[in-house]
Design an enzyme around this catalytic site. Structure first.
Site, PDB file in Angstrom:
ATOM      1  N   ARG A  57       0.811  -1.221   0.000  1.00  0.00           N
ATOM      2  CA  ARG A  57       0.000   0.000   0.000  1.00  0.00           C
ATOM      3  C   ARG A  57       0.844   1.272   0.000  1.00  0.00           C
ATOM      4  NH1 ARG A  57      -2.703  -4.035   1.789  1.00  0.00           N
ATOM      5  NH2 ARG A  57      -0.730  -4.504   2.767  1.00  0.00           N
ATOM      6  N   THR A  58       1.794   1.370   0.904  1.00  0.00           N
ATOM      7  CA  THR A  58       2.525   2.634   1.059  1.00  0.00           C
ATOM      8  C   THR A  58       3.333   2.932  -0.199  1.00  0.00           C
ATOM      9  OG1 THR A  58       2.678   2.077   3.394  1.00  0.00           O
ATOM     10  CG2 THR A  58       4.012   3.917   2.631  1.00  0.00           C
ATOM     11  N   ARG A 108      11.252   3.652   3.708  1.00  0.00           N
ATOM     12  CA  ARG A 108      10.818   2.659   4.716  1.00  0.00           C
ATOM     13  C   ARG A 108      12.039   1.863   5.136  1.00  0.00           C
ATOM     14  NH1 ARG A 108       5.669  -1.238   4.606  1.00  0.00           N
ATOM     15  NH2 ARG A 108       4.787   0.789   5.172  1.00  0.00           N
ATOM     16  N   HIS A 136       4.850   5.619  11.579  1.00  0.00           N
ATOM     17  CA  HIS A 136       4.413   5.548  10.177  1.00  0.00           C
ATOM     18  C   HIS A 136       3.445   6.726   9.987  1.00  0.00           C
ATOM     19  CE1 HIS A 136       3.323   4.097   6.332  1.00  0.00           C
ATOM     20  NE2 HIS A 136       2.949   2.862   6.617  1.00  0.00           N
TER      21      HIS A 136
HETATM   22  N1   CP Z   1      -0.322  -0.139   5.903  1.00  0.00           N
HETATM   23  C1   CP Z   1       0.868  -0.345   5.318  1.00  0.00           C
HETATM   24  O1   CP Z   1       1.873   0.304   5.666  1.00  0.00           O
HETATM   25  O2   CP Z   1       0.857  -1.293   4.350  1.00  0.00           O
HETATM   26  P1   CP Z   1       2.123  -1.743   3.501  1.00  0.00           P
HETATM   27  O3   CP Z   1       3.086  -2.441   4.456  1.00  0.00           O
HETATM   28  O4   CP Z   1       1.586  -2.671   2.446  1.00  0.00           O
HETATM   29  O5   CP Z   1       2.759  -0.520   2.921  1.00  0.00           O
END
Ligand code: CP
Length: 308
Positions: A57-58, A108, A136
Site C-alpha cells: 500500500r505505502t 521505509r 508511520h
Molecule cells: N499499511 C501499510 O503500511 O501497508 P504496507 O506495508 O503494504 O505498505
C-alpha cells in the site's frame, strides 16, 4: 486553501499542528472530489522510493499519488538486497547520493530512527514510510482522514487500538495525531507481552487524553466509535515461542462484530492475517479497504504541500 506553516521532512506525527492536519484533509478532499484539477501539478519533479522492508500500500499509493500529480518516480524495493546497502553502504551515504537525483525521498526502513538519520543528511524532503516499530506518520494521516470521512468529525471520537501495540508503528503515529483533537478517548487492547509502550501513555497524560488499558476486547467493542485492529507482527519477534503465545489473540468475526455499535467503523492498516475474518468484509462498518484507498488522496495532498 490556507497554508499555515512549513513542512519539510515528515518524520513523526508529533510534528503536525492541528491546522496543518486540517489543511491536508481539505486538500485530500479536493483531490478526491476533483482529481482532474491537479493533473500536471508536480510535472518535472521526481520522487525516489527507498524501501528496506516490504510494502504494498505505502509504496504503490505514493507512486500513484506522484504519477497522478504529473511527477515521476524511481526507487528500489528490497533496498537491503538490491541497493548498495548490500555492499555495506550506510543509509546516510545512500541518502546523500539519492538526494542529488530526486526532489523528495520516501523511506521505509527496519530500524527505528532511520528516517530521522536520513533527514539529517538529506538536501530534499524525507518522508518516513515506516521505521521499524517507530512511526508511520503518513499511515496516520490516512487513518485520521478516514475517521473524519466516515464519522464526519474527529473531536470526541472513542477509539480502541487492538493487537500488537508494542510493535505497531501505525497505532503509535495515529495516537499521537488523535492527541491533538478534543475529547478523544483511547482504549489499548493487548496482551501484556505486546502492550503499548510507556512513552506514548505519558504523552497522552501530558495532553490530558484519557486512556484505558485492558485485554478484554469484547467489553470494549460496545463502547467505541472506531475499532483499529492490527496484526501481531511475527517479523518483530526474535523468539518464535513468544510469537506463538500471542498470535491469534484477537479476532473480529460475525460474533464479535455484533458487539460493535451500529455506526462504529472497523479499521486496519493492513495487511491482515487472521485478526479480521473475510466474512466481515461485506459489513458496511468494515472501513479498511476504503481506508487504504484514502492513502492515495492524502499522499497526493502531502506531496502537493511539500513540493508545489
Ligand atoms: N499499511 C501499510 O503500511 O501497508 P504496507 O506495508 O503494504 O505498505
Amino acid at each position: 486553501m490556507v497554508v499555515t506553516s512549513r513542512l519539510r521532512h515528515v518524520i513523526e506525527s508529533q510534528q503536525f499542528s492541528r491546522s496543518v492536519l486540517e489543511d491536508l484533509i481539505a486538500r485530500a478532499d479536493e483531490m478526491k472530489r476533483e482529481p482532474h484539477r491537479f493533473i500536471g501539478r508536480l510535472a518535472g519533479q521526481v520522487m525516489a522510493a527507498l524501501f528496506y522492508e516490504p510494502s504494498t500500500r505505502t509504496r504503490l499509493s505514493f507512486e500513484a499519488a506522484m504519477l497522478r500529480l504529473g511527477g515521476q518516480t524511481m526507487g528500489t524495493d528490497n533496498a537491503r538486497e538490491f541497493s548498495s546497502a548490500a555492499k555495506g553502504e550506510t543509509l546516510e551515504d545512500t541518502i546523500r547520493i539519492v538526494s542529488g537525483y530526486a526532489d523528495v525521498i520516501v523511506v521505509r526502513h527496519n530500524e527505528e530512527g532511520a528516517a530521522r538519520r536520513a533527514a539529517a543528511v538529506s538536501s530534499v524532503p524525507i518522508i518516513n514510510a515506516g521505521d521499524g516499530p517507530g512511526q508511520h506518520p503518513t499511515q496516520a494521516l490516512l487513518d485520521l482522514y478516514t475517521i473524519r470521512d466516515e464519522l464526519k468529525q474527529i473531536d470526541g471520537v472513542r477509539v480502541a487500538m487492538v493487537g500488537d501495540l508494542a510493535n505497531g508503528r501505525t497505532v503509535r503515529s495515529l495516537t499521537y495525531l488523535l492527541s491533538k483533537f478534543k475529547d478523544v478517548k483511547v482504549w489499548f487492547v493487548a496482551p501484556p507481552q505486546v502492550a503499548m509502550r510507556d512513552d506514548l501513555k505519558a504523552h497522552l497524560d501530558e495532553h490530558r487524553v484519557p486512556w484505558i488499558e485492558t485485554q478484554d476486547l469484547e467489553a470494549v467493542l460496545p463502547e467505541v466509535d472506531v475499532v483499529y485492529m492490527t496484526r501481531i507482527q511475527k517479523e518483530r519477534f526474535a523468539d518464535p515461542d513468544a510469537f506463538n503465545a500471542v498470535k491469534g489473540v484477537y479476532r473480529i468475526d460475525q460474533g464479535t462484530l455484533a458487539l460493535m455499535r451500529k455506526y462504529a467503523i472497523l479499521m486496519h492498516p493492513l495487511p491482515r492475517v487472521d485478526e479480521i475474518a473475510p466474512e466481515v468484509d461485506a459489513d458496511p462498518r468494515a472501513a479498511y479497504f476504503r481506508q487504504a484507498r484514502n492513502g492515495l488522496h492524502i499522499r497526493m495532498a502531502l506531496l502537493d504541500r511539500l513540493l508545489s
